[in-house]
Design a protein around this motif. Structure first.
Motif, PDB file in Angstrom:
ATOM      1  N   ARG A 155      89.100  91.035  32.859  1.00 28.92           N
ATOM      2  CA  ARG A 155      88.418  92.030  33.709  1.00 28.92           C
ATOM      3  C   ARG A 155      89.424  92.832  34.541  1.00 28.92           C
ATOM      4  N   ILE A 156      90.416  92.145  35.107  1.00 37.10           N
ATOM      5  CA  ILE A 156      91.435  92.839  35.903  1.00 37.10           C
ATOM      6  C   ILE A 156      92.215  93.812  35.018  1.00 37.10           C
ATOM      7  N   GLU A 157      92.625  93.348  33.847  1.00 35.62           N
ATOM      8  CA  GLU A 157      93.402  94.208  32.952  1.00 35.62           C
ATOM      9  C   GLU A 157      92.582  95.410  32.484  1.00 35.62           C
ATOM     10  N   ASP A 158      91.299  95.206  32.194  1.00 35.76           N
ATOM     11  CA  ASP A 158      90.435  96.327  31.804  1.00 35.76           C
ATOM     12  C   ASP A 158      90.346  97.346  32.942  1.00 35.76           C
ATOM     13  N   PHE A 159      90.150  96.847  34.166  1.00 35.08           N
ATOM     14  CA  PHE A 159      90.056  97.758  35.306  1.00 35.08           C
ATOM     15  C   PHE A 159      91.358  98.524  35.497  1.00 35.08           C
ATOM     16  N   LEU A 160      92.483  97.815  35.545  1.00 36.38           N
ATOM     17  CA  LEU A 160      93.766  98.475  35.806  1.00 36.38           C
ATOM     18  C   LEU A 160      94.142  99.454  34.702  1.00 36.38           C
ATOM     19  N   THR A 161      93.786  99.145  33.473  1.00 34.21           N
ATOM     20  CA  THR A 161      94.079 100.040  32.357  1.00 34.21           C
ATOM     21  C   THR A 161      93.329 101.368  32.519  1.00 34.21           C
ATOM     22  N   ASP A 162      92.092 101.287  32.972  1.00 33.62           N
ATOM     23  CA  ASP A 162      91.254 102.489  33.110  1.00 33.62           C
ATOM     24  C   ASP A 162      91.343 103.145  34.482  1.00 33.62           C
ATOM     25  N   TRP A 163      91.909 102.462  35.460  1.00 35.83           N
ATOM     26  CA  TRP A 163      91.943 102.947  36.835  1.00 35.83           C
ATOM     27  C   TRP A 163      92.790 104.211  36.911  1.00 35.83           C
ATOM     28  N   ASP A 164      92.203 105.267  37.441  1.00 37.69           N
ATOM     29  CA  ASP A 164      92.979 106.479  37.637  1.00 37.69           C
ATOM     30  C   ASP A 164      92.648 107.080  38.995  1.00 37.69           C
ATOM     31  N   ASP A 165      93.438 108.041  39.351  1.00 43.67           N
ATOM     32  CA  ASP A 165      93.281 108.708  40.641  1.00 43.67           C
ATOM     33  C   ASP A 165      93.124 110.198  40.367  1.00 43.67           C
ATOM     34  N   GLN A 166      91.875 110.627  40.318  1.00 40.64           N
ATOM     35  CA  GLN A 166      91.562 112.025  40.030  1.00 40.64           C
ATOM     36  C   GLN A 166      92.272 112.479  38.757  1.00 40.64           C
ATOM     37  N   GLU A 167      92.113 111.660  37.741  1.00 44.32           N
ATOM     38  CA  GLU A 167      92.652 111.876  36.395  1.00 44.32           C
ATOM     39  C   GLU A 167      94.164 111.683  36.289  1.00 44.32           C
ATOM     40  N   ASN A 168      94.806 111.214  37.345  1.00 42.58           N
ATOM     41  CA  ASN A 168      96.222 110.835  37.285  1.00 42.58           C
ATOM     42  C   ASN A 168      96.298 109.338  37.034  1.00 42.58           C
ATOM     43  N   SER A 169      97.097 108.950  36.075  1.00 47.12           N
ATOM     44  CA  SER A 169      97.278 107.539  35.763  1.00 47.12           C
ATOM     45  C   SER A 169      97.917 106.823  36.955  1.00 47.12           C
ATOM     46  N   ILE A 170      97.486 105.593  37.191  1.00 46.17           N
ATOM     47  CA  ILE A 170      98.051 104.780  38.274  1.00 46.17           C
ATOM     48  C   ILE A 170      98.892 103.671  37.646  1.00 46.17           C
ATOM     49  N   ASN A 171     100.179 103.640  37.970  1.00 43.97           N
ATOM     50  CA  ASN A 171     101.024 102.533  37.525  1.00 43.97           C
ATOM     51  C   ASN A 171     100.712 101.336  38.403  1.00 43.97           C
ATOM     52  N   SER A 172     100.139 100.315  37.788  1.00 48.08           N
ATOM     53  CA  SER A 172      99.682  99.163  38.556  1.00 48.08           C
ATOM     54  C   SER A 172     100.026  97.867  37.839  1.00 48.08           C
ATOM     55  N   SER A 173      99.912  96.794  38.596  1.00 45.21           N
ATOM     56  CA  SER A 173     100.162  95.471  38.050  1.00 45.21           C
ATOM     57  C   SER A 173      99.368  94.463  38.872  1.00 45.21           C
ATOM     58  N   TYR A 174      99.377  93.222  38.424  1.00 44.11           N
ATOM     59  CA  TYR A 174      98.658  92.189  39.176  1.00 44.11           C
ATOM     60  C   TYR A 174      99.313  90.836  38.962  1.00 44.11           C
ATOM     61  N   LEU A 175      99.016  89.958  39.883  1.00 52.18           N
ATOM     62  CA  LEU A 175      99.400  88.551  39.779  1.00 52.18           C
ATOM     63  C   LEU A 175      98.197  87.710  40.156  1.00 52.18           C
ATOM     64  N   LEU A 176      98.075  86.571  39.527  1.00 53.31           N
ATOM     65  CA  LEU A 176      97.142  85.535  39.979  1.00 53.31           C
ATOM     66  C   LEU A 176      98.022  84.397  40.469  1.00 53.31           C
ATOM     67  N   LYS A 177      97.897  84.073  41.734  1.00 53.69           N
ATOM     68  CA  LYS A 177      98.748  83.031  42.308  1.00 53.69           C
ATOM     69  C   LYS A 177      97.901  81.844  42.750  1.00 53.69           C
ATOM     70  N   TYR A 178      98.391  80.656  42.442  1.00 55.65           N
ATOM     71  CA  TYR A 178      97.759  79.403  42.857  1.00 55.65           C
ATOM     72  C   TYR A 178      96.294  79.306  42.417  1.00 55.65           C
ATOM     73  N   ASP A 179      95.920  80.027  41.370  1.00 56.11           N
ATOM     74  CA  ASP A 179      94.527  80.080  40.898  1.00 56.11           C
ATOM     75  C   ASP A 179      93.556  80.416  42.026  1.00 56.11           C
ATOM     76  N   ARG A 180      94.039  81.148  43.034  1.00 54.49           N
ATOM     77  CA  ARG A 180      93.214  81.456  44.191  1.00 54.49           C
ATOM     78  C   ARG A 180      93.388  82.885  44.705  1.00 54.49           C
ATOM     79  N   PHE A 181      94.516  83.502  44.451  1.00 50.23           N
ATOM     80  CA  PHE A 181      94.791  84.834  44.985  1.00 50.23           C
ATOM     81  C   PHE A 181      94.876  85.854  43.855  1.00 50.23           C
ATOM     82  N   ILE A 182      94.198  86.977  44.053  1.00 51.64           N
ATOM     83  CA  ILE A 182      94.364  88.125  43.168  1.00 51.64           C
ATOM     84  C   ILE A 182      95.238  89.116  43.936  1.00 51.64           C
ATOM     85  N   ILE A 183      96.369  89.443  43.352  1.00 48.39           N
ATOM     86  CA  ILE A 183      97.298  90.380  43.990  1.00 48.39           C
ATOM     87  C   ILE A 183      97.391  91.613  43.093  1.00 48.39           C
ATOM     88  N   ILE A 184      97.020  92.741  43.654  1.00 48.94           N
ATOM     89  CA  ILE A 184      97.074  94.016  42.940  1.00 48.94           C
ATOM     90  C   ILE A 184      98.194  94.843  43.569  1.00 48.94           C
TER      91      ILE A 184
END
Length: 161
Positions: free
Chosen positions: A34-63
């Motif tokens: 779900r995170i990867e689908d969102f980040l892949t499609d996430w844009d800012d007024q049709e400008n691509s957003i370079n983004s990444s994420y981490l899942l830490k300790y199976d408790r934190f979502i870091i974008i």
């Protein structure tokens, strides 16, 4: 567009979303998808957003985003918040509450309501050596240097004095 987390600049924007419970092992793959689908499609007024994420300790979502050359619009922020709220409903968790406390207890990460955490302080359930998570950090540099900190270096430290 998803890029390697290492390619996010030190001053790139970071959001930490602490989960009110640990993600179950069977949820991790769905969460990542779900995170990867969102980040892949996430844009800012049709400008691509370079983004990444981490899942830490199976408790934190870091974008994280590279917003150095292009600041994110309010609309892009709103899309992220709507996505996180969707995750809250799907997984029946709280992700948006940054006032409650996440801390390490041995190798485990715990999540406590601030009132319960203050009670733990009074009953010596935590010490001056307790590691807490500063989930209000806002840059990758702060994530690397000021996210996992000693309780005495946090706003909670004054409760132990």
């Amino acid at each position: 567009m998803i890029i390697d987390f290492k390619k996010i600049p030190k001053q790139g924007k970071v959001w930490v979303f602490p989960s009110s419970r640990k993600f179950y092992s069977q949820e991790i793959a769905v969460l990542k998808e779900r995170i990867e689908d969102f980040l892949t499609d996430w844009d800012d007024q049709e400008n691509s957003i370079n983004s990444s994420y981490l899942l830490k300790y199976d408790r934190f979502i870091i974008i994280a985003v590279d917003d150095i050359t292009h600041s994110l619009s309010l609309q892009a922020h709103d899309l992220l918040i709507a996505f996180i709220q969707e995750l809250e409903k799907i997984f029946e968790i709280v992700l948006m509450d940054k006032i409650n406390v996440c801390y390490k207890q041995g190798e485990f990460v715990q999540y406590k309501d601030i009132k319960d955490f203050k009670k733990m302080i009074k009953t010596k359930g935590v010490s001056q050596k307790t590691i807490v998570f500063n989930n209000i950090i806002s840059t990758k540099s702060e994530l690397n240097q000021n996210w996992e900190i000693n309780i005495m270096d946090s706003w909670l430290g004054h409760f132990l004095k």
